[in-house]
Design an enzyme around this catalytic site. Structure first.
Site, PDB file in Angstrom:
ATOM      1  N   PHE A 162       0.898  -1.222  -0.051  1.00 43.28           N
ATOM      2  CA  PHE A 162       0.124  -0.085   0.020  1.00 43.28           C
ATOM      3  C   PHE A 162       0.944   1.321  -0.052  1.00 43.28           C
ATOM      4  CE2 PHE A 162       0.810  -0.241   4.951  1.00 43.28           C
ATOM      5  CZ  PHE A 162       1.015   1.169   4.780  1.00 43.28           C
ATOM      6  N   CYS A 205       9.400   1.865   3.327  1.00 42.59           N
ATOM      7  CA  CYS A 205      10.589   0.805   3.608  1.00 42.59           C
ATOM      8  C   CYS A 205      11.600   1.039   3.854  1.00 42.59           C
ATOM      9  CB  CYS A 205      10.221  -0.265   2.745  1.00 42.59           C
ATOM     10  SG  CYS A 205      10.769   0.234   1.039  1.00 42.59           S
TER      11      CYS A 205
HETATM   12  P1  NAD Z   1       1.514  -6.596   2.839  1.00 38.07           P
HETATM   13  O1  NAD Z   1       2.542  -7.776   2.956  1.00 38.07           O
HETATM   14  O2  NAD Z   1       0.435  -6.730   3.768  1.00 38.07           O
HETATM   15  O3  NAD Z   1       0.807  -6.566   1.645  1.00 38.07           O
HETATM   16  C1  NAD Z   1       1.432  -6.756   0.252  1.00 38.07           C
HETATM   17  C2  NAD Z   1       0.701  -7.332  -0.888  1.00 38.07           C
HETATM   18  O4  NAD Z   1       0.585  -8.884  -0.547  1.00 38.07           O
HETATM   19  C3  NAD Z   1      -0.567  -6.681  -1.043  1.00 38.07           C
HETATM   20  O5  NAD Z   1      -0.800  -6.830  -2.397  1.00 38.07           O
HETATM   21  C4  NAD Z   1      -1.719  -7.677  -0.283  1.00 38.07           C
HETATM   22  O6  NAD Z   1      -2.823  -7.873  -0.921  1.00 38.07           O
HETATM   23  C5  NAD Z   1      -0.773  -9.048  -0.302  1.00 38.07           C
HETATM   24  N1  NAD Z   1      -1.051  -9.955   0.813  1.00 38.07           N
HETATM   25  C6  NAD Z   1      -1.383  -9.457   2.046  1.00 38.07           C
HETATM   26  N2  NAD Z   1      -1.369 -10.510   2.945  1.00 38.07           N
HETATM   27  C7  NAD Z   1      -1.482 -11.488   2.205  1.00 38.07           C
HETATM   28  C8  NAD Z   1      -1.454 -13.164   2.464  1.00 38.07           C
HETATM   29  N3  NAD Z   1      -1.874 -13.404   3.545  1.00 38.07           N
HETATM   30  N4  NAD Z   1      -1.228 -13.993   1.328  1.00 38.07           N
HETATM   31  C9  NAD Z   1      -1.011 -13.346   0.263  1.00 38.07           C
HETATM   32  N5  NAD Z   1      -1.012 -12.218  -0.169  1.00 38.07           N
HETATM   33  C10 NAD Z   1      -1.182 -11.278   0.765  1.00 38.07           C
HETATM   34  O7  NAD Z   1       2.158  -5.384   3.055  1.00 38.07           O
HETATM   35  P2  NAD Z   1       1.750  -3.595   3.169  1.00 38.07           P
HETATM   36  O8  NAD Z   1       1.033  -3.561   4.453  1.00 38.07           O
HETATM   37  O9  NAD Z   1       0.844  -3.462   1.878  1.00 38.07           O
HETATM   38  O10 NAD Z   1       2.927  -2.942   2.810  1.00 38.07           O
HETATM   39  C11 NAD Z   1       3.806  -2.468   3.926  1.00 38.07           C
HETATM   40  C12 NAD Z   1       5.120  -3.476   4.155  1.00 38.07           C
HETATM   41  O11 NAD Z   1       5.628  -3.651   2.725  1.00 38.07           O
HETATM   42  C13 NAD Z   1       6.117  -3.168   5.045  1.00 38.07           C
HETATM   43  O12 NAD Z   1       6.572  -4.365   5.659  1.00 38.07           O
HETATM   44  C14 NAD Z   1       7.202  -2.496   4.091  1.00 38.07           C
HETATM   45  O13 NAD Z   1       8.416  -2.444   4.791  1.00 38.07           O
HETATM   46  C15 NAD Z   1       7.097  -3.240   3.075  1.00 38.07           C
HETATM   47  N6  NAD Z   1       7.683  -2.866   1.838  1.00 38.07           N
HETATM   48  C16 NAD Z   1       8.959  -3.188   1.518  1.00 38.07           C
HETATM   49  C17 NAD Z   1       9.636  -2.578   0.620  1.00 38.07           C
HETATM   50  C18 NAD Z   1      10.893  -2.885   0.047  1.00 38.07           C
HETATM   51  O14 NAD Z   1      11.442  -2.608  -1.098  1.00 38.07           O
HETATM   52  N7  NAD Z   1      11.770  -3.956   0.953  1.00 38.07           N
HETATM   53  C19 NAD Z   1       8.907  -1.381  -0.168  1.00 38.07           C
HETATM   54  C20 NAD Z   1       7.890  -1.009   0.149  1.00 38.07           C
HETATM   55  C21 NAD Z   1       7.039  -1.613   1.327  1.00 38.07           C
END
Ligand code: NAD
Length: 506
Positions: A154, A286
């Site tokens: 998100f 992130c």
């Molecule tokens: P999230 O892991 O909750 O969701 C990411 C994606 O995975 C979404 O599209 C979501 O629909 C899907 N998803 C969620 N739960 C799932 C499940 N149980 N099974 C399969 N798919 C699922 O992450 P978020 O809250 O949207 O984003 C924040 C996180 O992203 C933070 O941990 C942040 O550090 C990380 N992030 C990392 C980077 C990087 O480059 N390392 C960049 C941006 C964000």
């Protein structure tokens, strides 16, 4: 192009807006007012499979399109995004909550990847050796992997998808994007803009959804590669499940980014850097700085004294307020989670120097707002230190020596980014060499590489072998093929039953 805000969103498949048919929807909030403003369809497995089939059908023609022609779509897309950046940013901020300037900045960083992808003919060039043996030449080419899927978080609904699909598509792949269900409008707008830029139908598809959609992407036989950005728990699952199904997977995950401050650092610069990198985008980056490791008590005392008024005076408001420095958290639930970490830090015994929990804004009482929070004397065994909080909460950890500081950073389970602030070149060099972190800043708090370098972390911040965009992105989205060729004039008669070294042939 029809970009008017709709109450119920859609998928975008085969160049068309497609209504959801699963009967399941998710809430999309305007976090500034804490209200649900849209519904997003959550795709069924059958809907996702249909989008994958569309991408598979579009693959032969697109992968056979000359790279220079693919680049033309990227050039046109860049212009369309630039011309519509205000509208894109407004769509993004209305669902994410970040300030408009920040939203525009993140779209700009995404555009840099598009600009990188414009150079795809150059990036796909292989290597060639003539005369590897008598009359024999050997060369390598890079070909598309196939149907690629992107699953995005998100916090950067424009930039992170743009880390993926421009490079994948320029390399000749077709793509199915599954954006975050929390802020899906901007990715839908981007897909329509790609279409307007001349991308053939079916090359870029967007399916909205949750775990059901993701699980279909992970197991569907027509998907060849998966790029994921999100939290570590989900990323590890995606990596393991995708690999089990024989897919190429890169999963960029959570973080806890440290900023090491030495006593010789320029403190004015340190304070500005910590405020921007800790509280920009309400800490939902992130690469946000969430821990300051101050080396020496004098350094820590001065830093905390100088940070305190700055954190208290942060201007927090909705994205429609041009003066706001920081917006709300993405949803009321996420706000409650971050707030509970602040409660936890207090009960764990850290000193809450600035408490943003009682922040309130007239007219926005139900918004997902939290004021900036600052902890001092945070210890490495506290949950507020070990966990990624993903909110406007900055922790100061006191270290007695530089060696202790480097050990802390290196021993943390996450390894996305880290920065050192110092005037000592030798110290900085030592930090660069020894710290176990993927992206390192020297007097730069958020060392996000430019698009023509690659982005990725170490340890539990990345599963897989490839970073995103830059040269690593091209490698991820292509397979290498090596060719050894001998032309008829050089072919000697008679069967050969043993390998020969090229140097034996003359
Ligand atoms: P999230 O892991 O909750 O969701 C990411 C994606 O995975 C979404 O599209 C979501 O629909 C899907 N998803 C969620 N739960 C799932 C499940 N149980 N099974 C399969 N798919 C699922 O992450 P978020 O809250 O949207 O984003 C924040 C996180 O992203 C933070 O941990 C942040 O550090 C990380 N992030 C990392 C980077 C990087 O480059 N390392 C960049 C941006 C964000």
């Amino acid at each position: 192009m029809d970009m008017q805000v709709q109450k119920t969103l859609y998928h975008f498949v085969n160049g068309q807006k497609v209504e959801g048919t699963s009967g399941r929807t998710g809430d999309v909030f305007n976090p500034a007012i804490g209200q649900v403003v849209k519904q997003v369809p959550l795709a069924s497995s059958a809907e996702v499979s249909a989008a994958i089939e569309v991408a598979a059908d579009a693959l032969p023609a697109w992968s056979a399109t000359p790279p220079a022609s693919r680049a033309q779509v990227m050039f046109a897309f860049r212009e369309i995004v630039k011309n519509n950046i205000e509208e894109l940013a407004a769509g993004l901020s209305a669902e994410h909550g970040k300030t408009l300037e920040d939203a525009k900045g993140s779209i700009g960083r995404g555009l840099e990847v598009v600009e990188f992808a414009c150079g795809i003919p150059q990036l796909l060039k292989g290597e060639m050796s003539e005369r590897v043996a008598k009359g024999v030449e050997s060369y390598s080419i890079r070909q598309p992997v196939g149907v690629c899927a992107g699953i995005t978080p998100f916090n950067f609904p424009a930039m992170v998808p743009m880390w993926m699909f421009p490079v994948a598509i320029a390399c000749g792949n077709t793509f199915v994007l599954k954006p975050s269900e929390k802020d899906p409008t901007c990715p839908l707008m981007l897909a329509q803009m790609m279409q307007e830029a001349g991308l053939p139908d079916g090359v870029l598809n967007v399916v909205n959804g949750d775990k059901e959609a993701v699980d279909t992407l992970l197991s569907h036989p027509r998907v060849d590669a998966i790029s994921f950005v999100g939290s570590t728990a989900v990323g590890e699952y995606i990596y393991q499940t995708g690999c089990k199904h024989g897919k190429r997977v890169q999963a960029l995950c959570g973080a806890k980014n440290h900023m090491v401050v030495m006593s010789d650092a320029d403190m004015d610069q340190v304070v500005d850097a910590a405020i921007g990198a800790g509280y920009g985008s309400a800490g939902e980056r992130c690469m946000a700085i969430s821990v300051i490791v101050a080396v020496g008590d004098d350094t820590a005392d001065e830093l905390v004294e100088r940070l305190k008024p700055r954190v208290k005076d942060l201007v927090v408001g909705p994205y429609t307020d041009a003066g706001a420095e920081m917006g709300p958290l993405v949803t009321p639930d996420h706000c409650a989670k971050v707030r509970s970490y602040v409660d936890l830090g207090v009960s764990e015994g850290a000193d809450l120097v600035v408490d943003g929990r009682d922040f309130s804004l007239e007219g926005y009482e139900d918004g997902a707002f939290l004021g900036g929070c600052l902890f001092d004397n945070v210890k490495p065994d506290m949950k507020i230190y070990t966990d990624e909080i993903f909110g406007p909460v900055l922790s100061v950890v006191r270290a007695d020596s530089y060696d202790e500081a480097v050990r802390l950073v290196s021993d943390h389970e996450y390894g996305n980014g880290a920065a050192i602030f110092t005037r000592d070149g030798g110290r900085a060099q030592n930090f660069i060499s020894n710290v176990r972190i993927g992206m390192v800043g020297v007097n730069v708090p958020i060392p996000v590489p430019v698009a023509y370098h690659s982005f990725g972390g170490w340890k539990r911040s990345l599963f897989g072998d490839h970073y995103m965009h830059g040269p690593e992105g091209v490698r991820f989205y292509t397979r290498m093929k090596t060719i050894t060729a001998r032309w008829p004039e050089a072919i000697e008669s008679g069967a050969k039953f043993h390998f020969k070294r090229g140097s034996e042939d003359n």
